[in-house]
Design an enzyme around this catalytic site. Structure first.
Site, PDB file in Angstrom:
ATOM      1  N   ARG A  31       0.843  -1.207   0.000  1.00 51.14           N
ATOM      2  CA  ARG A  31       0.000   0.000   0.000  1.00 51.14           C
ATOM      3  C   ARG A  31       0.874   1.251   0.000  1.00 51.14           C
ATOM      4  NH1 ARG A  31      -2.815   0.496   4.777  1.00 51.14           N
ATOM      5  NH2 ARG A  31      -1.995  -1.356   5.791  1.00 51.14           N
ATOM      6  N   ASP A  84       5.275 -10.484   8.878  1.00 51.21           N
ATOM      7  CA  ASP A  84       5.066  -9.427   9.868  1.00 51.21           C
ATOM      8  C   ASP A  84       6.440  -8.899  10.276  1.00 51.21           C
ATOM      9  OD1 ASP A  84       4.646  -7.872  12.086  1.00 51.21           O
ATOM     10  OD2 ASP A  84       3.289  -9.273  13.071  1.00 51.21           O
ATOM     11  N   ALA A 111       7.551  -0.410   5.383  1.00 46.18           N
ATOM     12  CA  ALA A 111       6.534  -0.910   6.333  1.00 46.18           C
ATOM     13  C   ALA A 111       6.552  -0.030   7.575  1.00 46.18           C
ATOM     14  CB  ALA A 111       6.830  -2.357   6.701  1.00 46.18           C
ATOM     15  N   TYR A 175       6.034   7.548  17.889  1.00 47.43           N
ATOM     16  CA  TYR A 175       6.279   7.431  16.442  1.00 47.43           C
ATOM     17  C   TYR A 175       7.559   8.181  16.086  1.00 47.43           C
ATOM     18  CZ  TYR A 175       5.350   8.019  11.391  1.00 47.43           C
ATOM     19  OH  TYR A 175       5.442   8.026  10.019  1.00 47.43           O
ATOM     20  N   LYS A 179      11.137   6.962  14.410  1.00 55.26           N
ATOM     21  CA  LYS A 179      11.630   7.511  13.143  1.00 55.26           C
ATOM     22  C   LYS A 179      12.987   8.210  13.301  1.00 55.26           C
ATOM     23  CE  LYS A 179       8.299   6.060  10.509  1.00 55.26           C
ATOM     24  NZ  LYS A 179       8.576   5.075   9.461  1.00 55.26           N
ATOM     25  N   ILE A 208       2.018  12.720   3.357  1.00 47.39           N
ATOM     26  CA  ILE A 208       1.791  12.078   2.067  1.00 47.39           C
ATOM     27  C   ILE A 208       0.380  11.490   2.081  1.00 47.39           C
ATOM     28  CG2 ILE A 208       2.670  10.369   0.423  1.00 47.39           C
ATOM     29  CD1 ILE A 208       4.766  12.554   1.152  1.00 47.39           C
TER      30      ILE A 208
HETATM   31  N1  LIG Z   1       1.929   8.894   4.762  1.00 50.87           N
HETATM   32  C1  LIG Z   1       2.695   9.806   5.341  1.00 50.87           C
HETATM   33  O1  LIG Z   1       2.319  10.982   5.468  1.00 50.87           O
HETATM   34  C2  LIG Z   1       4.057   9.438   5.859  1.00 50.87           C
HETATM   35  C3  LIG Z   1       4.878  10.487   6.275  1.00 50.87           C
HETATM   36  C4  LIG Z   1       6.148  10.194   6.762  1.00 50.87           C
HETATM   37  C5  LIG Z   1       6.575   8.876   6.827  1.00 50.87           C
HETATM   38  N2  LIG Z   1       5.744   7.869   6.430  1.00 50.87           N
HETATM   39  C6  LIG Z   1       6.253   6.510   6.536  1.00 50.87           C
HETATM   40  O2  LIG Z   1       6.228   5.915   5.259  1.00 50.87           O
HETATM   41  C7  LIG Z   1       6.045   4.505   5.394  1.00 50.87           C
HETATM   42  C8  LIG Z   1       4.868   4.090   4.510  1.00 50.87           C
HETATM   43  O3  LIG Z   1       3.714   4.780   4.961  1.00 50.87           O
HETATM   44  P1  LIG Z   1       2.379   4.859   4.081  1.00 50.87           P
HETATM   45  O4  LIG Z   1       1.861   6.227   4.227  1.00 50.87           O
HETATM   46  O5  LIG Z   1       2.611   4.286   2.755  1.00 50.87           O
HETATM   47  O6  LIG Z   1       1.455   3.908   4.973  1.00 50.87           O
HETATM   48  P2  LIG Z   1       0.306   2.873   4.560  1.00 50.87           P
HETATM   49  O7  LIG Z   1      -0.372   3.301   3.323  1.00 50.87           O
HETATM   50  O8  LIG Z   1      -0.477   2.689   5.813  1.00 50.87           O
HETATM   51  O9  LIG Z   1       1.141   1.525   4.231  1.00 50.87           O
HETATM   52  C9  LIG Z   1       1.867   0.895   5.236  1.00 50.87           C
HETATM   53  C10 LIG Z   1       2.454  -0.371   4.687  1.00 50.87           C
HETATM   54  O10 LIG Z   1       3.187  -1.023   5.735  1.00 50.87           O
HETATM   55  C11 LIG Z   1       2.768  -2.369   5.851  1.00 50.87           C
HETATM   56  N3  LIG Z   1       2.907  -2.816   7.238  1.00 50.87           N
HETATM   57  C12 LIG Z   1       2.498  -2.185   8.364  1.00 50.87           C
HETATM   58  N4  LIG Z   1       2.798  -2.925   9.441  1.00 50.87           N
HETATM   59  C13 LIG Z   1       3.417  -4.041   8.986  1.00 50.87           C
HETATM   60  C14 LIG Z   1       3.971  -5.189   9.611  1.00 50.87           C
HETATM   61  N5  LIG Z   1       3.957  -5.366  10.937  1.00 50.87           N
HETATM   62  N6  LIG Z   1       4.528  -6.145   8.825  1.00 50.87           N
HETATM   63  C15 LIG Z   1       4.557  -6.000   7.476  1.00 50.87           C
HETATM   64  N7  LIG Z   1       4.057  -4.942   6.833  1.00 50.87           N
HETATM   65  C16 LIG Z   1       3.489  -3.969   7.581  1.00 50.87           C
HETATM   66  C17 LIG Z   1       1.313  -2.346   5.374  1.00 50.87           C
HETATM   67  O11 LIG Z   1       0.897  -3.611   4.911  1.00 50.87           O
HETATM   68  P3  LIG Z   1      -0.244  -4.506   5.652  1.00 50.87           P
HETATM   69  O12 LIG Z   1      -1.083  -3.567   6.467  1.00 50.87           O
HETATM   70  O13 LIG Z   1      -0.960  -5.167   4.550  1.00 50.87           O
HETATM   71  O14 LIG Z   1       0.541  -5.453   6.483  1.00 50.87           O
HETATM   72  C18 LIG Z   1       1.396  -1.361   4.224  1.00 50.87           C
HETATM   73  O15 LIG Z   1       1.849  -2.005   3.053  1.00 50.87           O
HETATM   74  C19 LIG Z   1       5.820   4.253   6.879  1.00 50.87           C
HETATM   75  O16 LIG Z   1       7.027   3.848   7.469  1.00 50.87           O
HETATM   76  C20 LIG Z   1       5.414   5.614   7.413  1.00 50.87           C
HETATM   77  O17 LIG Z   1       5.732   5.753   8.774  1.00 50.87           O
HETATM   78  C21 LIG Z   1       4.494   8.127   5.932  1.00 50.87           C
END
Ligand SMILES: NC(=O)c1ccc[n+]([C@@H]2O[C@H](COP(=O)([O-])OP(=O)(O)OC[C@H]3O[C@@H](n4cnc5c(N)ncnc54)[C@H](OP(=O)(O)O)[C@@H]3O)[C@@H](O)[C@H]2O)c1
Length: 265
Positions: A31, A84, A111, A175, A179, A208
């Site tokens: 995702r 996981d 992840a 969080y 990070k 994002i």
């Molecule tokens: N979106 C933002 O604004 C933002 C900003 C700064 C940093 N980030 C970082 O960017 C990364 C991606 O975020 P995103 O926005 O793309 O989030 P997202 O859409 O919620 O996707 C998170 C992904 O991580 C996987 N995941 C979560 N827990 C897991 C586990 N225990 N084992 C395996 N897979 C796991 C989920 O897959 P399943 O749920 O299917 O397991 C999913 O594919 C994260 O590290 C987040 O902290 C995001």
């Protein structure tokens, strides 16, 4: 005649792609940012392996998102494993299985979870889950792929942190801790692995537009957008492009690339 020309043409195009004959492992590739990265790296010729917890979601990504990229003529078979990342044994088993298939050239570790709360009200289970997924998952994954990269004297690791890990934020102390720690970890690892021609870098995204931020109320989103120089929320593709840049950058290591549209300036 025409079909053999088409086949030759498609192979020639495929071989010319910059990431041909490489394998990219993307935990969190099911995702959001990870999925956008998987699609972009696949379009550049890399074989993709996504990790996630949801088997149905993995199947969807392989069949509907990745397989169509090069069509049925492609010799590249993308893979997905249910894993996981908060569980060290799960990671080690997965990487062992993966090593039977092919070595990892690129790790884009996307992840992650967010469980926001003021610290005094933060549920203990949520604190443990955030640290074990975001930080411990990163450490176990980097450890699991580093050996193979060291043997081959090649590889690039990109760990996804956050601007919150640089600046902090109310309601995100845990969080943010996970990070920030990824940044110190990656800088140190870049020094350990540099002599083996392996780069380790970090991307710190701002806000994002993904599932992770979908529950942020509209008025807060507007306030965040107003603080960016570029006047918009980031898209997952914005981060994927930064990951592609770092994967191909030969002389950049131990760095944090902020991808936030100017939010943190
Ligand atoms: N979106 C933002 O604004 C933002 C900003 C700064 C940093 N980030 C970082 O960017 C990364 C991606 O975020 P995103 O926005 O793309 O989030 P997202 O859409 O919620 O996707 C998170 C992904 O991580 C996987 N995941 C979560 N827990 C897991 C586990 N225990 N084992 C395996 N897979 C796991 C989920 O897959 P399943 O749920 O299917 O397991 C999913 O594919 C994260 O590290 C987040 O902290 C995001």
């Amino acid at each position: 005649m025409l079909s053999s020309f088409r086949r030759a043409y498609s192979i020639a195009v495929h071989e010319a792609l910059p990431l041909s004959n490489t394998l990219t492992l993307i935990p969190g590739g099911t995702r959001g940012i990870g999925l956008a990265t998987a699609k972009l790296f696949a379009r550049h010729g890399s074989r993709i392996v996504v990790l996630g917890r949801d088997q149905e979601r993995i199947k969807h990504v392989l069949e509907k998102e990745l397989a169509p990229i090069h069509g049925s003529n492609s010799s590249v078979e993308h893979l997905g494993f249910q894993c996981d990342v908060s569980n060290q044994e799960d990671i080690e088993r997965t990487i062992k299985d993966l090593n039977q298939v092919a070595p990892v050239d690129y790790l884009v570790n996307s992840a992650g979870i967010a469980r926001d709360s003021l610290l005094i009200a933060h549920a203990s289970q949520d604190i443990e889950n955030v640290i074990s997924t975001n930080l411990m998952g990163t450490i176990w994954l980097n450890k699991a792929v580093a050996k193979g990269m060291m043997r081959r004297k090649r590889g690039a690791i990109i760990n996804i942190s956050s601007v919150v890990g640089l600046q902090g934020n109310i309601g995100q102390s845990v969080y943010s801790a996970s990070k920030s720690a990824i940044i110190g970890f990656s800088k140190s690892l870049s020094k350990e692995l540099g002599s083996r021609n392996i780069t380790v870098n970090v991307i710190a995204p701002g806000y994002i537009d993904t599932d992770m931020t979908s529950s942020i109320p509209e008025d807060r989103k507007k306030a965040i957008v107003a603080r960016t120089s570029l006047g918009r929320l980031g898209q997952a593709d914005d981060v994927a492009e930064a990951a592609l840049f770092l994967a191909q950058a030969k002389f950049i290591t131990g760095q944090v690339l902020v991808v936030d549209g100017g939010l943190s300036l």
